[in-house]
Design an enzyme around this catalytic site. Structure first.
Site, PDB file in Angstrom:
ATOM      1  CD  GLU A  82     -13.243  35.299 -50.632  1.00 30.95           C
ATOM      2  OE1 GLU A  82     -13.302  35.048 -51.780  1.00 30.95           O
ATOM      3  OE2 GLU A  82     -13.430  34.511 -49.579  1.00 30.95           O
TER       4      GLU A  82
ATOM      5  CG  ASP B 187     -10.756  32.683 -51.947  1.00 32.89           C
ATOM      6  OD1 ASP B 187      -9.896  33.406 -52.339  1.00 32.89           O
ATOM      7  OD2 ASP B 187     -10.800  32.598 -50.576  1.00 32.89           O
TER       8      ASP B 187
ATOM      9  CG  ASP C  72     -14.657  29.270 -52.346  1.00 35.78           C
ATOM     10  OD1 ASP C  72     -15.143  30.326 -52.328  1.00 35.78           O
ATOM     11  OD2 ASP C  72     -13.890  28.985 -51.686  1.00 35.78           O
TER      12      ASP C  72
ATOM     13  CE1 TYR D 225      -8.490  30.096 -50.728  1.00 30.65           C
ATOM     14  CE2 TYR D 225      -9.858  27.986 -50.811  1.00 30.65           C
ATOM     15  CZ  TYR D 225      -9.767  29.216 -50.418  1.00 30.65           C
ATOM     16  OH  TYR D 225     -10.792  29.816 -50.033  1.00 30.65           O
TER      17      TYR D 225
END
Length: 626
Positions: free
Chosen positions: A8, A119, A121, A336
């Site tokens: 990312e 990431d 999510d 994180y």
DNA sequence: GCAAGGTC
């Protein structure tokens, strides 16, 4: 075999490269100066020795917009509710997205596999899909099945290696959920922003360069500040009365609290007071007791809690705290920092992270005690789990003096918070003495802290022993030293602080960990609220424009949905989670929710003169007040 | 000139 890995952001690509390549990789420039391409070889279980190129994006690359025929001024704002959406490379001024796009096309051309390292999510999954979409343009092998998804939540080598060896597929349900969010934010945001700006500008109420924006996050945030402001303004203090009684015992003066507390009827207090004074020798100790009490150790650390604590303990703004945490994460020192989870997974080796802190000069001795003398406790488990990241914890030890000042504070806090989580509760005893005087009840309390436990390392929290109560005996007469009627006044609530606003936004699902601070900044820029110093505190006060906007929306839509309350955003968030779980589709959500927004728009448009009138009225009222 | 979400 050739594998293209994409993270990312560059810092993650660099760190993952370091871990997988064992430190031997070759670095090439990409067309974008902040993104590098790293080449190395790596042995993947099912593929054997592979040639790997690891690169990165920098957040989203594609943007959603409307075609040129729907530009500002080219169509009525209401058309944006059903105008077709156009997805294309985001247009930014330094052509960053285009350069990153081109780099992916180029690097993916000869790849046999694409591996996504964004990431873990919802947004990360969507960015992964964008990357796949771009790679697929010139390389048909890199379709959904030709694309692997690495699942990782921190940058510890063993964890990264495990993620590389056990890839999954992109979860298209998460991608759909993000597409849905984008559609709502865009349609509703742009249509209302154009409407509001046009109305205020045509009446000459705002400057030519100004924009009166509506955002699905901006307005609920504004509404929190306005509601609080009006509650403070409309508050009328009420007087109350109470009894203050001091008892003397062994030369010590002990204040007792009246069980009736604050009474709003002065005559009632006066009657009781007279009775008491008539019988000064009637006071008797009715009960003396001691009971154990404790202060619980804190829950595991989430992003929002980190921001709140940094604001409270270090007077650090939410944005600064998160920036520092982000740097600590990319340096591999903490996990994180964007997480909603406040419970550790059951299989995590928590003790090993305690062990790593033993060497520190300040808290090492405490860590040693936890690890080696059996004081370690399994942390409390909170109720939140985002299923993507564990709570924030210190992954690796580092000396504080190797860090910048903000990072020092945040790292030390993360470590102390973690050690506190793994400690026992603080314990003590509460002594209570009850007294009866003319049938009225009074009590005095004292606290004795006997086991400090987590408080020794969590230095931000105080819990101290109070003065010891003298040796009262049950049944004994109490020696009244003084008794007085005191008058007090109820006080108004305080204006909104940043810490409270962050809490409210978090609880109501307004914005994300990363954007909460930005929404607050945005409504300051828009001149809806302003920061003001009040004593030692900094608070938010709405402007007359901010108050007028909220009041006008509430008046126009009073019997319909509220555009300023968090309800709609929360409803959307709930539906997005259903999409993510595969229970409903994006189209279901659009069908259900978009008509409600559209109706609100039509009504606001119909009554738009009320928007302007409310502002004129608020301005008049406020200038009269000052 | 407009949103919110990533990232620098």
């Amino acid at each position: 075999m050739k594998i293209l890995c994409v993270a990312e952001k560059n810092s993650i690509a660099k760190e993952v490269t370091n871990i997988l390549s064992g430190g031997s990789s070759r670095t090439r420039d990409s067309s974008y100066k902040f993104v590098k391409n790293y080449d190395f070889t790596y042995n993947f279980p099912r593929l054997g020795q592979c040639q790997v190129t690891m690169t990165a994006v920098s957040g989203h690359i594609l943007g959603t917009d409307f075609g040129p025929e729907y530009a500002w001024g080219r169509c009525p704002p209401g058309r944006l509710f059903d105008a077709p959406l156009v997805t294309k490379v985001a247009a930014d001024k330094d052509k960053r997205s285009q350069k990153i796009h081109d780099n992916i096309v180029k690097e993916s051309r000869n790849a046999d596999k694409l591996m996504i390292w964004t990431d873990c999510d919802r947004e990360g999954e969507h960015i992964g899909w964008e990357i796949m979409h771009i790679a697929l343009l010139k390389n048909p092998r890199l379709n959904h099945l030709g694309t692997w998804r690495a699942q990782f939540s921190h940058l510890e080598p063993a964890h990264i290696v495990a993620a590389a060896r056990d890839p999954k597929l992109l979860d298209m349900r998460l991608v759909e959920a993000v597409e849905c969010r984008k559609e709502f934010d865009l349609r509703v945001g742009l249509s209302f922003t154009r409407l509001l700006t046009n109305v205020y500008k045509s009446r000459g109420l705002v400057g030519d360069k100004e924009v009166v924006s509506y955002g699905t996050c901006q307005f609920p945030t504004l509404s929190f500040v306005v509601d609080r402001y009006l509650r403070v303004k409309n508050f009328t203090p009420e007087p109350f009365w109470l009894l203050n009684v001091v008892v003397e015992r062994n030369g010590q003066k002990v204040p007792f609290t009246w069980s009736r507390g604050n009474i709003f009827d002065k005559a009632f207090v006066a009657i009781i007071y007279t009775q008491l004074l008539r019988a000064p020798n009637d006071a008797k100790i009715t009960h003396v007791g001691t009971s154990p009490t404790s202060h619980y150790r804190p829950f595991p650390l989430t992003t929002v809690e980190l921001q709140k604590c940094c604001s409270l303990f270090f007077k650090m703004s939410a944005k600064r705290a998160l920036d520092a945490a982000e740097l600590l994460y990319t340096a591999g020192f903490i996990s994180y920092p964007r997480t909603e989870t406040d419970r550790f997974p059951a299989n995590m080796d928590l003790l090993s992270y305690v062990n790593k802190q033993k060497q520190d000069a300040k808290w090492g001795a405490y860590a040693l005690k936890l690890a080696d003398s059996g004081a370690f406790r399994q942390p409390r488990a909170g109720k939140h789990d985002d299923k993507a990241h564990p709570p924030i914890y210190p992954v690796k030890y580092t000396k504080l003096d190797t860090l910048k000042p903000d990072q020092q504070k945040v790292y030390e806090f993360v470590v102390r918070r973690y050690l506190a989580c793994c400690s026992d509760d603080a314990r003590g005893f509460k002594s209570t003495v009850n007294m009866e005087w003319c049938k009225e009840q009074f009590s005095a309390t004292g606290v004795q802290v006997t086991e400090r436990n987590y408080l020794d390392v969590y230095i931000y929290q105080l819990w101290q022993s109070s003065q010891l109560l003298p040796d009262f005996q049950q049944g004994q007469a109490a020696n009244i030293h003084s008794a007085k009627v005191k008058e007090g006044k109820t006080s108004p609530p305080e204006y909104m602080t940043e810490r409270e606003l962050i809490s409210l936004m978090d609880v109501n699902g307004i914005g994300t960990d990363a954007t909460i601070a930005e929404h607050i900044d945005k409504i300051i820029q828009r001149n809806y609220i302003s920061r003001r110093k009040m004593g030692t505190k900094e608070v938010f006060i709405p402007t007359s424009l901010g108050v007028a906007l909220i009041q006008a929306f509430d008046a126009i839509l009073k019997d319909r949905i509220s555009m300023s309350k968090p309800f709609l955003r929360r409803a959307l968030e709930g539906l997005l989670q259903k999409i993510a779980r595969g229970e409903i589709t994006r189209q279901d959500v659009v069908n259900q929710l978009l008509p409600m927004y559209k109706e609100a728009f039509t009504e606001t448009n119909r009554m738009s003169s009320l928007l302007a009138d409310t502002f004129t009225e608020t301005n008049r009222r406020i200038s009269e007040n000052t």
